[in-house]
Structures are given as structure tokens and as C-alpha cells.
Design a protein around this motif. Structure first.
Motif, PDB file in Angstrom:
ATOM      1  N   PRO A 412       0.820  -1.232   0.000  1.00 17.96           N
ATOM      2  CA  PRO A 412       0.000   0.000   0.000  1.00 17.96           C
ATOM      3  C   PRO A 412       0.843   1.267   0.000  1.00 17.96           C
ATOM      4  N   GLN A 413       1.898   1.271   0.795  1.00 17.70           N
ATOM      5  CA  GLN A 413       2.767   2.444   0.881  1.00 17.70           C
ATOM      6  C   GLN A 413       3.388   2.780  -0.463  1.00 17.70           C
ATOM      7  N   MET A 414       3.987   1.799  -1.103  1.00 22.41           N
ATOM      8  CA  MET A 414       4.732   2.071  -2.330  1.00 22.41           C
ATOM      9  C   MET A 414       3.818   2.344  -3.516  1.00 22.41           C
ATOM     10  N   THR A 415       2.636   1.726  -3.569  1.00 22.08           N
ATOM     11  CA  THR A 415       1.731   2.019  -4.682  1.00 22.08           C
ATOM     12  C   THR A 415       1.247   3.470  -4.621  1.00 22.08           C
ATOM     13  N   ILE A 416       0.911   3.943  -3.427  1.00 22.82           N
ATOM     14  CA  ILE A 416       0.459   5.336  -3.299  1.00 22.82           C
ATOM     15  C   ILE A 416       1.571   6.299  -3.681  1.00 22.82           C
ATOM     16  N   LEU A 417       2.768   6.098  -3.130  1.00 24.95           N
ATOM     17  CA  LEU A 417       3.859   7.027  -3.381  1.00 24.95           C
ATOM     18  C   LEU A 417       4.319   6.979  -4.835  1.00 24.95           C
ATOM     19  N   CYS A 418       4.385   5.788  -5.415  1.00 25.10           N
ATOM     20  CA  CYS A 418       4.823   5.675  -6.814  1.00 25.10           C
ATOM     21  C   CYS A 418       3.806   6.308  -7.757  1.00 25.10           C
ATOM     22  N   LEU A 419       2.523   6.012  -7.547  1.00 23.97           N
ATOM     23  CA  LEU A 419       1.503   6.600  -8.411  1.00 23.97           C
ATOM     24  C   LEU A 419       1.459   8.116  -8.245  1.00 23.97           C
ATOM     25  N   TRP A 420       1.645   8.593  -7.019  1.00 22.90           N
ATOM     26  CA  TRP A 420       1.642  10.039  -6.797  1.00 22.90           C
ATOM     27  C   TRP A 420       2.852  10.694  -7.449  1.00 22.90           C
ATOM     28  N   GLU A 421       3.978  10.016  -7.461  1.00 22.68           N
ATOM     29  CA  GLU A 421       5.175  10.565  -8.094  1.00 22.68           C
ATOM     30  C   GLU A 421       4.955  10.772  -9.589  1.00 22.68           C
ATOM     31  N   PHE A 422       4.123   9.931 -10.218  1.00 24.93           N
ATOM     32  CA  PHE A 422       3.828  10.121 -11.640  1.00 24.93           C
ATOM     33  C   PHE A 422       3.141  11.460 -11.889  1.00 24.93           C
ATOM     34  N   THR A 423       2.388  11.964 -10.931  1.00 23.99           N
ATOM     35  CA  THR A 423       1.728  13.260 -11.090  1.00 23.99           C
ATOM     36  C   THR A 423       2.646  14.421 -10.737  1.00 23.99           C
ATOM     37  N   GLN A 424       3.702  14.159  -9.961  1.00 20.23           N
ATOM     38  CA  GLN A 424       4.585  15.232  -9.509  1.00 20.23           C
ATOM     39  C   GLN A 424       5.787  15.428 -10.417  1.00 20.23           C
ATOM     40  N   LYS A 425       6.378  14.298 -10.871  1.00 20.54           N
ATOM     41  CA  LYS A 425       7.558  14.359 -11.738  1.00 20.54           C
ATOM     42  C   LYS A 425       8.645  15.232 -11.119  1.00 20.54           C
ATOM     43  N   ASP A 426       9.029  14.899  -9.883  1.00 20.40           N
ATOM     44  CA  ASP A 426      10.024  15.701  -9.182  1.00 20.40           C
ATOM     45  C   ASP A 426      11.372  15.694  -9.894  1.00 20.40           C
ATOM     46  N   SER A 427      11.732  14.573 -10.492  1.00 24.59           N
ATOM     47  CA  SER A 427      12.921  14.499 -11.348  1.00 24.59           C
ATOM     48  C   SER A 427      12.820  13.229 -12.174  1.00 24.59           C
ATOM     49  N   ALA A 428      13.609  13.158 -13.257  1.00 25.01           N
ATOM     50  CA  ALA A 428      13.534  11.990 -14.138  1.00 25.01           C
ATOM     51  C   ALA A 428      13.942  10.719 -13.405  1.00 25.01           C
ATOM     52  N   ALA A 429      14.963  10.813 -12.553  1.00 22.08           N
ATOM     53  CA  ALA A 429      15.434   9.631 -11.830  1.00 22.08           C
ATOM     54  C   ALA A 429      14.371   9.114 -10.866  1.00 22.08           C
ATOM     55  N   LEU A 430      13.649  10.016 -10.223  1.00 29.40           N
ATOM     56  CA  LEU A 430      12.618   9.589  -9.284  1.00 29.40           C
ATOM     57  C   LEU A 430      11.460   8.923 -10.015  1.00 29.40           C
ATOM     58  N   VAL A 431      11.120   9.405 -11.193  1.00 21.22           N
ATOM     59  CA  VAL A 431      10.062   8.761 -11.978  1.00 21.22           C
ATOM     60  C   VAL A 431      10.478   7.350 -12.388  1.00 21.22           C
ATOM     61  N   VAL A 432      11.742   7.190 -12.774  1.00 20.70           N
ATOM     62  CA  VAL A 432      12.237   5.854 -13.135  1.00 20.70           C
ATOM     63  C   VAL A 432      12.167   4.910 -11.928  1.00 20.70           C
ATOM     64  N   LEU A 433      12.563   5.395 -10.762  1.00 24.85           N
ATOM     65  CA  LEU A 433      12.475   4.572  -9.554  1.00 24.85           C
ATOM     66  C   LEU A 433      11.019   4.203  -9.237  1.00 24.85           C
ATOM     67  N   ALA A 434      10.111   5.155  -9.450  1.00 23.03           N
ATOM     68  CA  ALA A 434       8.697   4.870  -9.195  1.00 23.03           C
ATOM     69  C   ALA A 434       8.178   3.775 -10.121  1.00 23.03           C
ATOM     70  N   VAL A 435       8.548   3.852 -11.391  1.00 21.80           N
ATOM     71  CA  VAL A 435       8.129   2.817 -12.348  1.00 21.80           C
ATOM     72  C   VAL A 435       8.705   1.463 -11.963  1.00 21.80           C
ATOM     73  N   PHE A 436       9.973   1.436 -11.609  1.00 22.95           N
ATOM     74  CA  PHE A 436      10.638   0.179 -11.274  1.00 22.95           C
ATOM     75  C   PHE A 436       9.993  -0.487 -10.057  1.00 22.95           C
ATOM     76  N   PHE A 437       9.788   0.274  -8.996  1.00 20.20           N
ATOM     77  CA  PHE A 437       9.252  -0.324  -7.770  1.00 20.20           C
ATOM     78  C   PHE A 437       7.773  -0.675  -7.912  1.00 20.20           C
ATOM     79  N   LEU A 438       7.012   0.154  -8.616  1.00 18.83           N
ATOM     80  CA  LEU A 438       5.595  -0.151  -8.780  1.00 18.83           C
ATOM     81  C   LEU A 438       5.399  -1.423  -9.594  1.00 18.83           C
ATOM     82  N   LEU A 439       6.054  -1.499 -10.749  1.00 18.13           N
ATOM     83  CA  LEU A 439       5.917  -2.700 -11.579  1.00 18.13           C
ATOM     84  C   LEU A 439       6.547  -3.908 -10.906  1.00 18.13           C
ATOM     85  N   GLY A 440       7.685  -3.693 -10.238  1.00 21.43           N
ATOM     86  CA  GLY A 440       8.355  -4.814  -9.589  1.00 21.43           C
ATOM     87  C   GLY A 440       7.531  -5.418  -8.471  1.00 21.43           C
TER      88      GLY A 440
END
Length: 765
Positions: A412-440
Motif C-alpha cells: 500500500p505504501q509504495m503504490t500510493i507514493l509511486c503513483l503520486w510521483e507520476f503526477t509530480q515528476k520531481d525528477s527523471a530519476a525519481l520517476v524511473v524509480l517509481a516505475v521500477f518499484f511499482l511494476l516490480g
């Protein structure tokens, strides 16, 4: 009694925002001045008022921006929990304050100490200084008294106040985290000692309690305007979502974001010069801010107006920290929880991610260290050689299961934070990490759930019940058991709707941050579905565990109804909203305390009882008949041999099954060939080819995993002797009532007629 300006300011200061709970002297404080109407002509980028009744003084620090010119009168309204307690009109000219009589356009800085007379102090009830998270506010309408706009409200400002007492306490966070963590660790230790039944109950209750904590945290992550006590209560559980502030880590995250092309927010660096509004919803405040900007930007030079407009528009599009034209910030939803935790909103994703990774690393290190300690203790004769034997022999498989369990807890923690990061796009590296952890994480749990379903279906096909392979194969149990041990064997599939529920709920939290009403309606639908499913299917392992989880689902559903009330879609009086907030806090505090006490007591009983498994009723799926247990299988009687046959522990059995790659298992061809060699041939019992040559479970499929004691009517639980085997307390054998020797695979020796009757009795209905 004649009112002066000191009285509304005293009342304003006396109903103030959060202060440190460590303060001994009573205090009332406000930290922000919010606009409460569109096109408000008066606002403040900085507003700090602290009132101390012991010396009858209020310190006022205001940086205001006004577009109002002319004589005005203040219409002051003071409310507590939506109930209006004071309503007065104040003429600023009576106080003789320059810049307010008459009001002039421009920036108005004010910093002064104001004496409050005893009569004004006496109007403040004593409970205002003691009740936690006081829900009170002062609203001031600025009405023109001359010109064409006489009697018309040209501005409205509102200050939220509190007394410094709060339920957002560090002790509550540590207590809940320690209890949940120790319960999980205790279940692992008890399981290693061989008490599988007790360990399964403790682990199931600990996981359910952890899920309840996360559900509380999700309420605080919604964009709904929450009462102060609800915001503080839900903040107590944000640790379960990885929202934990450490100063040195925040500095590292800020550096990493800059290094990867991002722009960190600096809201905490500007608190001395600007205010932060934490109670308004984004849509409301954005509308008010843009309305004010239309009037105030015309008074600014282009070099200043253009950047301010860009900041507001960027905030609306990105849903980042919105900054109004007056300079104050607006935080809501997930950003509100981050601000209250002392975390920059652009660092929130990295904070949750790193704490999840640290949890995994620390757990792996502890398991490896425990393995080394056990081996050293056994070698030095500090403990018996058979202690934690199964863990020591298969600790790597156990570690895989623990990692899967941590993935489930952090989902639950990582799905919320990863999906929210897709709306924020704080940096390219953080978006890549969000994709990796969410799909993983989603892929890992989905694949694990599919493996459990595949194993269970194979067991049903071969043995007419899913528990046979799920609980007899130690590798499958240690590796995949985290997904199904808390459920009854026939509800092995229930982990799939649980994962779907978490994923959809996370989407509502992350993607609907600009609409609290959508989030509240989504929560009601999801929680109602969860409550109905839990109440009808009752998928957990026994009656007590079902009651424990159904109660949690019911409380989550009630909380979702409260959340919808907070959106004010029913246009209820403000007093109703305030009362409902207090009810939510009290109800959940009592409920959480009961759950914590139940978990603490059950964990303590496990360690201080000679036979912890005896405290729990034997589960209806009879899973203990298929489990390896050094505690219960200690003799070499015929019953033990039959139990070993049921689990596949005969000579030639290949341990360490690799069900991941569909290699040899209990139902593989090699075991079936071994079964054929061990079978006793008889004329009527030999059936060539087909399913009849496969190994059959010794349990009666006519009754779910209960052996038949008589040929006609299998007994129920209540008809069984309490302990037919004395101290061993094992379930009865399926063959103890037979009058002739019986083959382990269901065919009586040398009696074709009896064999046919036995098979007819045990065929699935």
C-alpha cells in the motif's frame, strides 16, 4: 460593554494553531491567515499571533497585502466546532491604528504586543486551553462604510486556532510501531519452535492490525478538509506509510533531486517569512488565490506579476505546493501529511522508498545473524541440536518468504507514493524509480498469487483438497505461505481480491488529490465491498480471526462515511462536522487500543504456555495433519507412519520441492511411480491408467479434510474426543476405525467388496 480592537485580536490569538505539547503554560496561537472569499482584497503572507493568558498579552506579527482603500468596519465571528460563540462588529478607528483607519492599499507590516484586559480573557472558556486539537477559528469580514461599496464585504480573512495540545504524539507512533513489529517477530520465533498454529494466528492478527494502521494513514492522505483532531490522529499512523522525518536524510534527498535535474521545494526554509495554509482544499484555495491575483497583480510591476502568475499556474497543473499571490503556501492531501511530518513534498517519495528499502535490508541482516547465532549455539551446546532445525536447514527459503511478506506489507505504501510521483515528476530519476518499484512489487505479488493458485488447483486435482500440497510441502509453505496461511485452505484465492482492493484504493488516493469528494465516494464503495466480502465469505482461518478482520472492515467502512461527511456534500451545519471529527477520533482510538491489547495478550500467552497450539481450536481445513511438526510427531507408532505418508515423508521422497519451476513435487510423475511401487496389488483395486493410479489423500474428501471415523457418518468436531492421543494432541487418523489393515492410499487389502465400498464413501460428492 464597548469593544475595542484588542478584543477581536485577543479572541483571534486565544483560539490559535499548533504549539508544542511540552509547553506547561496555557497558550493559544494562530499561524496563518487564510482568505475565505473570492476576490478578497486583504490577505497576509505572514500571520503569527500568540496569546498567553498568564500575562494578558498577545504578540502579533503580520505582513499583510491590501487592495482596500477607505473607511471600513470589521465583522468578527468566533466559532468553536462550527458553533458560533461570539459575533461582534469592530471599528478599527476606535483603536487608532495607522494603516487601518482608513485602510490603505499596499503592504502593511505589523509587529506589536497587545495587552488584553481581564474582561476579554474571561470570555474564553477554560476548556479552550486543554482540549486537544481545538477546532476553532476566527473569521473577519471587512465591510466598506463609505463610497459606492458601503455595506459591501470587500475582504474576508480566517485564522485557525489551537491551544498547543494535540493527539499527534511521538509516543503513540512508537507504541503502535513497536507492538506491530514485535508481534511479527514473535510469530516468526514461535514458528521456528514448531508451533505452526499459534504462529499463524499471531502473524495473521499482526498483519491485519498493520493494515488497519495503513487505512488510518490513508484517511490523512486524502484531499478532504479534515477537522484538526482527525488530521492529528491520522498523522500518528503515517509511519506505516514510510513518512518518517530525519534531517540528514532530507538533506541527502534534496541533493539527489537537484543532481538528477529536479527542483526541490523549500517551503520550510521560508516559514519565517510566509505562512502555510493546511486546511483548505486545493480547488477552493486555488480559486481564491487566482481571484485575488486578478486584482492585486495589476498593482505590481510586470517583473513581479509574471513570476507570481507562473508559480500559481504551475501549482495548479502539477498539484505541487501552491503559492498564492500574497506569498503564502497551500498544502493539502499528501502534501499536508508531508508538511505536518516536517518533510518537503518533493522529498516525500524518496523518504518512503528509502525507509522501505532499509526495512528490507535490516530484516535480511537480522535473519542472517539469527542463522549464525543458532548454528554457533548448537555447535557450542548452548541449546539443543534440534532447536530451530527446520529454519537452520532451509533458512534461505524462509528468508525468501519473509521478503515476500515485507513486499506485501509495503505494497500500500509504495503504490500510493509511486503513483503520486507520476503526477509530480520531481525528477527523471525519481520517476524511473517509481516505475521500477511499482511494476516490480505489483508483478512480484501477482506472480506469487498465481503460484499459490496453481499449487492449490494441482492439489485439488490430485488429492481433492487444496491444503494437501499447500501445507505438506515445507518449501511451498515457507516461501508462499505469507499469501494464504491467514485464510482457510479453500479460500486460498482471497489474496487476489485483497491485492486488487489495495491497488484501486491507492489509485484513488494518488490520482484524485484535486477532488476530495471523489476520494470519499471511492472509499465508501471499496470499504463496503470489502465488508460485504469479509462478512459473507469469511475467508480467514477460524472464527476468531474472521471476527477480528470483519471488525476492522466495519470500522474502515464507518470511517469512509465520516470522510464523506467532511466533504460537506450534505450541506450539514459546521457543528455536525466538528462533532463527527471528535467521534471519529474517540471511536478509532478505543478500537485501536482494543486491537493492540488483544494482540499483546495473545502474543504473551504464546510464549508462556507449554503448548501454545492448544490455545487455538484445530482449524477446519485440518492443515496440521499435513504439516511437519517436531512437536507433535515424536513417536514411531503406526499413526506417525501414516502421517508421514500423508505428508510424503516415505523413503525415496525428494525434499526441497521446487514448485517455482514446476519441477518434481508431491504430485509429480516420479512420486506417482513411487506410489505405484508401494501399492499393494489386488484384483479389484488395480485400475489401469487414468486418475485412479494417482496417489490419493488419506483424508476423506466427503468432508473437507476430515477423516471418516465410520463408514456411514463422519463425526463432527464436537463428537471427537478432546485428546485421543494424550499429550501429543494430534488429530485422529483416518484409519483408526478400520477393522482390517488398510493401504495408505485408500484400498483395503485382499477385500474387493470392502475396497469398492471404501472408495464409494471417499469419492467427492
Amino acid at each position: 460593554m464597548r469593544w475595542s480592537l484588542s478584543r477581536p485580536l485577543a479572541a483571534l490569538a486565544s483560539l490559535a494553531a499548533l504549539a508544542s505539547p511540552a509547553l506547561a503554560e496555557p497558550i493559544l496561537q494562530s499561524d496563518s491567515l487564510n482568505a475565505c472569499q473570492e476576490n478578497s482584497g486583504f490577505t497576509a503572507s505572514l500571520f503569527k499571533v500568540i496569546f498567553t493568558p498568564n500575562n494578558n498579552s498577545a504578540n502579533v506579527d503580520i505582513v499583510a497585502v491590501s487592495s482596500v482603500q477607505g473607511s471600513v468596519i470589521f465583522d468578527v465571528s468566533i466559532t468553536a466546532y462550527g458553533f458560533e460563540i461570539i459575533r461582534k462588529q469592530v471599528n478599527p478607528c476606535d483603536a487608532g491604528l495607522a494603516g487601518l483607519c482608513p485602510m490603505t492599499a499596499g503592504k502593511i507590516p505589523l509587529n506589536f504586543n497587545l495587552f488584553v484586559d481581564d474582561a476579554a480573557v474571561a470570555q474564553i472558556p477554560s476548556i479552550a486551553y486543554t482540549f486537544p486539537d481545538l477546532d476553532a477559528k476566527v473569521r473577519v469580514f471587512i465591510n466598506m462604510t463609505d463610497g459606492s461599496e458601503a455595506g459591501h464585504s470587500v475582504a474576508c480573512v480566517e485564522a485557525v486556532i489551537s491551544n498547543g495540545k494535540t493527539v499527534d504524539l511521538l509516543g503513540v507512533k512508537w507504541a503502535t510501531a513497536i507492538v506491530a513489529g514485535l508481534a511479527l517477530v514473535s510469530s516468526a520465533i514461535v514458528s521456528g519452535l514448531g508451533h505452526q498454529n499459534a504462529a499463524a494466528h499471531v502473524a495473521a492478527n499482526a498483519l491485519s492490525l498493520f493494515g488497519y494502521f495503513q487505512a488510518q494513514a490513508m484517511l490523512g492522505l486524502t484531499a478532504v478538509r479534515l477537522p484538526p483532531v482527525v488530521m492529528s490522529w491520522t498523522q500518528d499512523f503515517q509511519w506505516s506509510m514510510g513518512i518518517i522525518e530525519l534531517d540528514f536524510m532530507q538533506d541527502i534527498f534534496t541533493w539527489y533531486q537537484r543532481a538528477t535535474g529536479g527542483t526541490p521545494s523549500t517551503i520550510f526554509d521560508s516559514l519565517t517569512t510566509v505562512s502555510v495554509q493546511v486546511q483548505k482544499r486545493a480547488v477552493e484555495m486555488a480559486g481564491a488565490g487566482m481571484g485575488l491575483a486578478k486584482r492585486s497583480l495589476a498593482m505590481m510591476p510586470a517583473s513581479i506579476a509574471e513570476p507570481v502568475t507562473a508559480v500559481v499556474k504551475r501549482g495548479l497543473m502539477k498539484r505541487d505546493n501552491i503559492q498564492t499571490s500574497s506569498g503564502s503556501y497551500i498544502v493539502f492531501g499528501i502534501q499536508r501529511a508531508a508538511f505536518r511530518a516536517g518533510i518537503e513534498s518533493t522529498n516525500l517519495f524518496m523518504t518512503g522508498l528509502i525507509f522501505f528499502c532499509l526495512l528490507v535490508i535490516i530484516t535480511c541482516a537480522c535473519v542472517a545473524a539469527f542463522k549464525g547465532i543458532c548454528e554457533l549455539a548448537a555447535k557450542k551446546k548452548w541449546m539443543d541440536g534440534d532447536k530451530f532445525l527446520e529454519f537452520r536447514n532451509g533458512w534461505q527459503t524462509v528468508l525468501k518468504g519473509i521478503l515476500f511478506r515485507l513486499t506485501l506489507i509495503g505494497f500500500p505504501q509504495m503504490t500510493i507514493l509511486c503513483l503520486w510521483e507520476f503526477t509530480q515528476k520531481d525528477s527523471a530519476a525519481l520517476v524511473v524509480l517509481a516505475v521500477f518499484f511499482l511494476l516490480g512489487m505489483t508483478g512480484t505479488l501477482g506472480w506469487a498469487a498465481s503460484k499459490v493458485i496453481m499449487i492449490a488447483r494441482r492439489s485439488v486435482t490430485m488429492h481433492h483438497n487444496p491444503a494437501y500440497i499447500l501445507f505438506s510441502d515445507p518449501q511451498a509453505l515457507n516461501k508462499w505461505g505469507f499469501l494464504y496461511v491467514q485464510f482457510r485452505a479453500s479460500a486460498y484465492y482471497f489474496i487476489v481480491p485483497v491485492l486488487g482492493y489495495v491497488l484501486v484504493k491507492s489509485m484513488f488516493v494518488a490520482f484524485a488529490q484535486n477532488s476530495g469528494t471523489v476520494q470519499a465516494v471511492g472509499f465508501i464503495i471499496l470499504e463496503a465491498a470489502a465488508l460485504i466480502a469479509a462478512s459473507v465469505l469469511r475467508p480467514w482461518m477460524d472464527k476468531k480471526t474472521n471476527s477480528f478482520n470483519i471488525a476492522i472492515c466495519a470500522m474502515n467502512f464507518i470511517n469512509s462515511i465520516f470522510l464523506l461527511i467532511f466533504t460537506e456534500v450534505f450541506n450539514q451545519p459546521p457543528l455536525v462536522t466538528g462533532v463527527v471529527g471528535v467521534v471519529l477520533w474517540i471511536a478509532n482510538a478505543v478500537f485501536a487500543l482494543i486491537l493492540l491489547l488483544m494482540l499483546i495478550l495473545s502474543t504473551i500467552f504464546v510464549f508462556f504456555r507449554e503448548n501454545p497450539d492448544g490455545r487455538y481450536q484445530i482449524m477446519a481445513d485440518d492443515r496440521t495433519s499435513f504439516m511437519k511438526s517436531q512437536t507433535h510427531l515424536t513417536t514411531t507408532t503406526e499413526l506417525d507412519a501414516l502421517g508421514a505418508t500423508a505428508r510424503g515423508d516415505k523413503s525415496g521422497f525428494k525434499g526441497g520441492l521446487d514448485l517455482d519451476d514446476d519441477a518434481e513435487s508431491i504430485t509429480s510423475d516420479s512420486v506417482r511411480r513411487q506410489t505405484e511401487r508401494l501399492s499393494v496389488p489386488s484384483g479389484g483395486n488395480s485400475v489401469s491408467g487414468g486418475y485412479s493410479n494417482r496417489a490419493r489423500s488419506p483424508a476423506s474428501p466427503a468432508m473437507p479434510l476430515f477423516p471418516a471415523d465410520t463408514p456411514r457418518s463422519p463425526p463432527r468436531y464436537n463428537d471427537r474426543p478432546a485428546s485421543p492421543f494424550g499429550a501429543h494432541n494430534r488429530p485422529s487418523s483416518p484409519f483408526t476405525t478400520q477393522t482390517r489393515p488398510v493401504s495408505p492410499y485408500g484400498a483395503p487389502n485382499n477385500n474387493n467388496n470392502n475396497g469398492a465400498a471404501f472408495r464409494a464413501q471417499n469419492n467427492s460428492r
